[in-house]
Motif scaffolding. Structure first.
Motif, PDB file in Angstrom:
ATOM      1  N   ILE A 105      55.757  42.292 -47.217  1.00 21.41           N
ATOM      2  CA  ILE A 105      54.539  41.546 -46.888  1.00 21.41           C
ATOM      3  C   ILE A 105      53.258  42.278 -47.288  1.00 21.41           C
ATOM      4  N   SER A 106      53.303  43.625 -47.297  1.00 17.15           N
ATOM      5  CA  SER A 106      52.101  44.395 -47.631  1.00 17.15           C
ATOM      6  C   SER A 106      51.681  44.226 -49.094  1.00 17.15           C
ATOM      7  N   GLU A 109      48.246  39.299 -50.036  1.00 12.97           N
ATOM      8  CA  GLU A 109      46.985  39.177 -49.321  1.00 12.97           C
ATOM      9  C   GLU A 109      47.275  38.471 -47.994  1.00 12.97           C
ATOM     10  N   PRO A 110      46.469  38.723 -46.960  1.00 11.56           N
ATOM     11  CA  PRO A 110      46.703  38.068 -45.654  1.00 11.56           C
ATOM     12  C   PRO A 110      46.861  36.552 -45.784  1.00 11.56           C
ATOM     13  N   GLU A 112      47.765  34.752 -48.340  1.00 15.56           N
ATOM     14  CA  GLU A 112      49.009  34.403 -49.035  1.00 15.56           C
ATOM     15  C   GLU A 112      50.202  34.475 -48.088  1.00 15.56           C
ATOM     16  N   ALA A 113      50.248  35.556 -47.294  1.00 13.85           N
ATOM     17  CA  ALA A 113      51.356  35.737 -46.348  1.00 13.85           C
ATOM     18  C   ALA A 113      51.353  34.622 -45.312  1.00 13.85           C
ATOM     19  N   LYS A 175      55.592  33.761 -33.818  1.00 15.49           N
ATOM     20  CA  LYS A 175      55.105  35.059 -33.337  1.00 15.49           C
ATOM     21  C   LYS A 175      54.497  35.862 -34.480  1.00 15.49           C
ATOM     22  N   ALA A 176      55.178  35.863 -35.612  1.00 19.31           N
ATOM     23  CA  ALA A 176      54.690  36.616 -36.770  1.00 19.31           C
ATOM     24  C   ALA A 176      53.331  36.069 -37.222  1.00 19.31           C
ATOM     25  N   LEU A 179      50.534  37.266 -34.921  1.00 20.65           N
ATOM     26  CA  LEU A 179      50.149  38.652 -35.213  1.00 20.65           C
ATOM     27  C   LEU A 179      49.275  38.732 -36.464  1.00 20.65           C
ATOM     28  N   MET A 180      49.598  37.908 -37.451  1.00 23.58           N
ATOM     29  CA  MET A 180      48.822  37.906 -38.702  1.00 23.58           C
ATOM     30  C   MET A 180      47.413  37.379 -38.481  1.00 23.58           C
ATOM     31  N   GLY A 183      44.784  39.543 -37.278  1.00 24.04           N
ATOM     32  CA  GLY A 183      44.277  40.521 -38.260  1.00 24.04           C
ATOM     33  C   GLY A 183      45.227  41.676 -38.338  1.00 24.04           C
TER      34      GLY A 183
ATOM     35  N   PHE B 146      51.443  45.963 -33.635  1.00 24.29           N
ATOM     36  CA  PHE B 146      51.643  45.722 -35.067  1.00 24.29           C
ATOM     37  C   PHE B 146      50.763  44.578 -35.519  1.00 24.29           C
ATOM     38  N   SER B 147      50.106  44.776 -36.630  1.00 27.27           N
ATOM     39  CA  SER B 147      49.280  43.718 -37.202  1.00 27.27           C
ATOM     40  C   SER B 147      49.506  43.727 -38.702  1.00 27.27           C
ATOM     41  N   PHE B 148      48.920  42.762 -39.374  1.00 25.15           N
ATOM     42  CA  PHE B 148      49.058  42.681 -40.825  1.00 25.15           C
ATOM     43  C   PHE B 148      48.613  43.983 -41.477  1.00 25.15           C
ATOM     44  N   GLN B 149      47.639  44.640 -40.867  1.00 26.76           N
ATOM     45  CA  GLN B 149      47.088  45.869 -41.442  1.00 26.76           C
ATOM     46  C   GLN B 149      48.059  47.046 -41.369  1.00 26.76           C
ATOM     47  N   PHE B 153      54.277  46.999 -40.884  1.00 27.82           N
ATOM     48  CA  PHE B 153      54.425  45.599 -40.460  1.00 27.82           C
ATOM     49  C   PHE B 153      55.699  44.962 -41.025  1.00 27.82           C
ATOM     50  N   LEU B 157      58.693  43.409 -38.846  1.00 28.33           N
ATOM     51  CA  LEU B 157      59.144  42.022 -38.982  1.00 28.33           C
ATOM     52  C   LEU B 157      60.656  41.953 -39.148  1.00 28.33           C
TER      53      LEU B 157
END
Lengths: 183, 183
Positions: A105-106, A109-110, A112-113, A175-176, A179-180, A183, B146-149, B153, B157
């Motif tokens: 996922i990293s 971009e936020p 996009e995910a 849930k995921a 969290l996204m 931020g 946990f966050s996208f940052q 992450f 997940l």
DNA sequence: GGAGACATGTAAAATGTTACATGATTAC
DNA sequence: GTAATCATGTAACATTTTACATGTCTCC
């Protein structure tokens, strides 16, 4: 391990079928957990016949169309039973391409995910709804009570497991996404 | 679809690795959702190098042992990103040999089926406990949030999904066993 | 008469597993 | 020294998918 072999023996243990009928079963509920294309089924049927686990009778459908109706033999039933009652380990890997993306996922971009996860959630919800409908239909047909004695117990087990699998996936996706969005 | 290709690109996007290192990742958390043997990885690495998606540097480990450390190229990153952001359908079939047996439950005696399900429940409980431990370890290492940052992450997940997958399976197995015990 | 389902097969390619094969390094 | 791990490859086999190939039956 030749799992397709046992899938075919199991289907034939419930009743005689043609190769074509088997592909239909793999497209229905059973297909949630196992499937095979006709190009894999027909050679396997030939092999199982040679091995004496199944046998067939040629039936004429209409005036010309030949159909091979297979049945399980006594040897086939023994073989099926041996596999059924063998304790097996939980597989280490159950492949899931979406989860592979989640692990990476990293590299997104936020936005996009979030799009990817939202799309997956919509599709899984739809599938869960479909399975719920099929379960309601089964209950209509067989009554709301299922026990080991019920001839539809296997069908019930597969449908409930598939439904809970999708529901669990949906809950995790929600849930995921939360969290996204934080931020 | 060449999913292994994208698994390798994704791993290399996180950092340079040897083929051997990749097999280790497939034995760890990622292995819950994707894996490959070294005999499949090495030819794929050669292919990806030829295609220009990855490149390698030979490193001497100790005094003689040669190691190829691969990195992703700009073209590889583009290729990875394209796959990551593509919306894909939910697969019709996720193969599960145990569920195939469950579908054929009527070919077993009640005691046999109960034994099979109880064995599976014990093994799944053990796996869930193992995954829970790994999740606790991750929280110790990275903090409980946990966050996208977070750089962990993706790891988070995968672990939470795997844990919930096992927990869901256990709950379903328990319900099925109850129905069986009622007769 | 045409569309979609019924029905069976083979060929080629892709993917995945097991076995074969070899050698270096590290920790005990 | 010796066992476990690190490290890379190929060969053979098994499984699965996609494409090729053909023909019938039923309903409209």
């Amino acid at each position: 391990m030749r799992v397709l072999k046992y899938a075919i023996l199991g289907l034939l243990d419930k009743g005689s079928l043609s190769g074509y009928d088997m592909t239909s079963h793999f497209k229905a509920e059973l297909g949630q957990f196992w499937s095979a294309k006709h190009s894999q089924i027909y050679p396997e049927l030939k092999k199982l016949t040679d091995e004496g686990f199944i046998e067939f009778e040629t039936v004429i459908q209409g005036s010309k169309l030949e159909k091979k109706v297979y049945s399980i033999t006594a040897a086939g039933k023994r073989e099926l039973h041996e596999w059924l009652t063998a304790y097996q380990p939980v597989p280490n890997t159950v492949k899931d391409e979406f989860m592979l993306k989640a692990y990476f996922i990293s590299a997104m971009e936020p936005g996009e995910a979030e799009g990817l996860f939202a799309d997956q959630l919509a599709k899984r919800k739809q599938k869960a709804a479909f399975l719920k409908e099929r379960l309601e239909e089964l209950k209509q047909e067989a009554g709301p009570e299922f026990s080991f004695q019920s001839p539809h117990f296997g069908h019930y087990l597969v449908l409930t497991r598939a439904l809970e699998r999708e529901n669990g996936y949906c809950n995790w996706l929600k849930k995921a996404l939360e969290l996204m969005k934080r931020g």
